[in-house]
Structure formats: structure tokens, C-alpha cells
Scaffold this motif. Structure first.
Motif, short mmCIF file in Angstrom:
data_model
loop_
_atom_site.label_atom_id
_atom_site.label_comp_id
_atom_site.label_asym_id
_atom_site.label_seq_id
_atom_site.Cartn_x
_atom_site.Cartn_y
_atom_site.Cartn_z
N UNK A 76 0.89 -1.23 0.02
CA UNK A 76 -0.10 -0.14 -0.13
C UNK A 76 0.79 1.42 0.00
N UNK A 77 1.84 1.26 0.91
CA UNK A 77 2.76 2.38 1.05
C UNK A 77 3.56 2.72 -0.44
N UNK A 81 3.33 6.30 -2.43
CA UNK A 81 4.75 6.80 -2.92
C UNK A 81 5.01 7.70 -1.55
N UNK A 82 6.32 8.41 -1.93
CA UNK A 82 6.78 9.36 -0.90
C UNK A 82 6.23 10.65 -0.61
N UNK A 83 6.42 11.16 0.61
CA UNK A 83 5.85 12.40 0.86
C UNK A 83 4.34 12.75 0.94
N UNK A 84 3.59 11.67 1.42
CA UNK A 84 2.16 11.85 1.53
C UNK A 84 1.63 12.61 2.78
N UNK A 85 0.54 13.23 2.73
CA UNK A 85 0.01 13.85 3.94
C UNK A 85 -1.09 12.92 4.06
N UNK A 86 -1.03 12.26 5.48
CA UNK A 86 -2.17 11.39 5.70
C UNK A 86 -3.09 12.07 6.53
N UNK A 99 0.50 1.10 11.41
CA UNK A 99 0.95 0.02 10.67
C UNK A 99 1.03 0.78 9.23
N UNK A 100 0.45 1.78 8.90
CA UNK A 100 0.77 2.30 7.85
C UNK A 100 1.95 3.44 7.54
N UNK A 101 1.97 4.34 8.80
CA UNK A 101 2.88 5.29 9.05
C UNK A 101 4.36 4.57 9.04
N UNK A 102 4.45 3.23 9.60
CA UNK A 102 5.73 2.58 9.76
C UNK A 102 5.99 2.33 8.29
N UNK A 103 5.42 2.38 7.28
CA UNK A 103 5.57 1.88 6.18
C UNK A 103 5.86 2.89 4.98
#
Ligand code: SAH
Ligand code: AVI
Length: 338
Positions: A76-77, A81-86, A99-103
Motif C-alpha cells: 500500500x505504501x 509513494x513518498x511525501x504523503x500527507x495522511x 502500520x501505515x506510518x511504519x511503511x
């Protein structure tokens, strides 16, 4: 007015529906049949009771979604891609988010949005402590009424100092199921506009947890557990009305009820009056007959086809869906066209 540097998720409910808790209670208990909006479950005790629900044997959604995230967060990560604002809607205790932030590669920031302000603050502090360097900006809001988020400060962005490459809305927990299909479509359409805002390097996406249709007995057990935690969660709404709106509900005159309706593919949750009674709250009185229900929640269940169709109608052209081997629950990454 929203600040000039903010991104805004528009309200999905018309202005006329912007009612206070008291107004919603008076309207809902004066309606035929009686109903109350499920967003009012989540005072401090309601949020704590929901956390207990997530640990029940009968409540399969949380452990199944967590397992899906453990298995697929790297994929999913990579797709995000890189630099996402969640931006997370209905973030609760922000457990799956970890679990998302870790990846994710160099996420630009994390914006948990929740109506349960106290619970949100404590979950956000815990994430901020565990992810130093990640800008955490909690927003206590009803996400159906629209809200604005500040853009992350330049100092905390990745070293290239570029604005966020993309915004990803994380909407786990099958909270989408608590909306009718029409409202779910409005919300997903607003999210599609939100993640596709002008100025982003690339369009973002929606990471959505949704519950799947399954046999009725498993569903009814999940919403009417043996320990009575879901019953306490449901009836806590009456306790909240008593406390905040000067109500006089006698809790022993009401009971929890959970019914599977295969037509609309949803669980329907009610509070049933067990006797004839007159109740007061928010300056009004309400007559209940024995056996009369208050509808407090819908929890819609989807199929892979019905969720894809909903996302497509909302404007998400690309979808990748992960499910567990028993197809109990789904996690989908829905993206706009590049
Ligand atoms: N995301 C968590 C919690 C799901 S419970 C999980 O997956 O386990 C639903 C969450 O949404 C609660 O924290 C509740 O407070 C929040 N919520 C419900 N309706 C909301 C609304 N209209 N606006 C903002 N938050 C809402
Ligand atoms: C938050 N929401 C997705 C839960 C659900 O399963 O619909 C709320 C809930 N209601 C009863 N149990 C859990």
C-alpha cells in the motif's frame, strides 16, 4: 472562512442539517419512527466502549483489518509513494494508522480527524511521541460538516522543501458503512475532490476499510456480543442524553437490539423500550410504547463489486483491493487517474 493555506473537505450535509446535539435529539425522538444519529455514540465513555468492542471475539472487523494492514502495508505504501500527507477520518485510537506510518516513505504529516475530542487528543499525543519528526495536527470535527486543515510547516517537510506530493485520506474501520449509500457517495465524492486538489504534484488517494456481506449469524453475533459490550455502547447514548441534555431515561426500561437486513445489506441497531413510558430530555417529552424502537445505527456491508462501483461513481478510477482468505473484510486503495 478557511485559512488561505488550508485544504478543505466540504460539508456533505446541507447547511440546514447543521444541528446541535439537543436539536438532533429533539428532532429524532419526535420523529416517527424514532431515530438518533450514530455520531453521538462517541463521548469519552463511548469511545472507550468502542475500543472494548474491537477486542471482542465476536467483533471480527478490527482484527481482520489489522491483519490485512500487517500483510499489505508495504504494498500500500509503495503505491501511495513518498511525501504523503495522511488525513484520517474517524481516527479513534489511531491503532491501524501506525502500520501505515511504519511503511510510508517520509510522510509529510498526519492529520487525525475525529468528533470525540478528548480521545482524539490522547491518541494524537501518543502518535506524536512515537513518531518524532512527523507533524501531527489533530482536528476535532464532524467530518460530514466539512473541515479545513493547515498545510504542514515547511520546516518539517522532507529535505527538498516541496509541498506535499499527494494527500491520502485514510478511512479505516468500515465507518463508511455507518452511512447510507447516498451519503457514502457524497462523502467519497468530497474525498475525491479533496485528494485531487490543484497544486499537488500528483493526485492522491483514499485508503478505505470496508466490511463485507457474510452470513447473518456471524453479523448478529458481532453486533450483539455475549458480554454485552455492544449493548452498553448503544445504551450509553441514553446516559449521554441524561447527562448533557437533562434527560430522565431509565436505563432498565430499554434494551439493545441488532438485526441483519439482507435487502439493504446492513445491520440495523436499535434501542427498544421494554415498557410504556414517558421520557423527558432537552426540554421536551417523548412517549414510548412497549416494544417501540429508536434506530441508532446502520452498519452497511459491501461486496467487492458494490464497493468498486461506489468508488468509481465518486470519481476514483483506479482501485486495488486486498481481502483476507475468508473474505470477511476489505481494504481498498482508490486512486484518481494520473
Ligand atoms: N478508525 C478507528 C475507529 C473507528 S470507530 C478504527 O478503525 O478502529 C468510528 C470513529 O469515527 C470513532 O472514533 C468516532 O468518534 C468517529 N466518528 C464517527 N462519526 C464521526 C463524524 N461524523 N465526524 C468525525 N468523527 C466521527
Ligand atoms: C464504527 N463502526 C464502523 C462500527 C460498526 O461496526 O459499524 C460501530 C459499531 N457499532 C456497533 N458495534 C460497532
Amino acid at each position: 472562512m478557511m485559512p488561505s493555506m488550508a485544504r478543505e473537505l466540504p460539508a456533505i450535509a446541507p447547511q440546514s442539517e447543521e444541528r446541535s446535539f439537543a436539536e438532533d435529539v429533539v428532532l429524532g425522538l419526535s420523529s416517527e419512527p424514532k431515530k438518533l444519529p450514530c455520531k453521538y455514540f462517541y463521548d469519552a465513555r463511548g469511545s472507550a466502549l468502542f475500543d472494548r468492542i474491537t477486542e471482542l471475539d465476536e467483533y471480527y472487523p478490527t482484527r481482520t483489518e489489522l491483519a490485512l494492514m500487517r500483510a499489505h502495508a508495504p504494498a500500500i505504501a509503495a503505491k501511495i509513494g513518498a511525501g504523503a500527507l495522511v488525513v484520517e477520518l474517524g481516527s479513534g485510537s489511531s491503532v491501524k494508522t501506525r502500520l501505515l506510518l511504519d511503511e510510508l516513505e517520509l510522510p509529510t504529516g498526519y492529520v487525525p480527524v475525529d468528533i470525540s475530542a478528548e480521545h482524539l487528543r490522547s491518541a494524537a499525543s501518543s502518535i506524536a511521541a512515537d513518531y518524532p519528526g512527523l507533524e501531527v495536527t489533530p482536528v476535532a470535527a464532524d467530518f460530514t460538516r466539512g473541515f479545513a486543515i493547515p498545510k504542514p510547516r515547511p520546516s518539517t517537510r522532507p529535505s527538498n522543501k516541496q509541498p506535499p506530493a499527494r494527500c491520502v485520506v485514510y478511512f479505516p474501520g468500515s465507518t463508511i458503512g455507518n452511512f447510507t449509500r447516498a451519503r457514502a457517495l457524497e462523502l467519497l465524492s468530497a474525498i475525491a475532490a479533496f485528494v485531487g486538489a490543484d497544486g499537488d504534484e500528483r493526485p492522491g488517494g483514499l485508503l478505505l476499510g470496508f466490511d463485507l456481506v457474510k452470513p447473518a449469524d456471524m453479523l448478529v453475533r458481532a453486533y450483539d456480543d455475549a458480554q454485552g459490550v455492544t449493548s452498553a455502547f448503544n445504551l450509553n447514548l441514553l446516559t449521554r442524553i441524561n447527562r448533557e441534555l437533562d434527560g430522565d431515561f431509565e436505563l432498565d426500561g430499554f434494551e439493545h437490539r441488532a438485526v441483519w437486513e439482507p435487502g439493504p445489506a446492513r445491520m440495523e441497531i436499535f434501542i427498544r423500550s421494554t415498557r410504556d413510558q414517558l421520557v423527558h430530555a432537552a426540554g421536551h417529552s417523548y412517549r414510548f410504547a412497549a416494544g417501540e424502537d429508536i434506530l441508532t445505527e446502520y452498519s452497511h456491508k459491501y461486496t467487492l463489486d458494490s464497493i468498486r462501483a461506489l468508488a468509481r461513481e465518486a470519481g476514483f478510477e483506479r482501485s486495488t483491493i486486498w481481502t483476507d482468505p475468508d473474505e470477511l473484510f476489505g481494504v481498498g486503495l482508490f486512486q484518481l487517474a494520473d
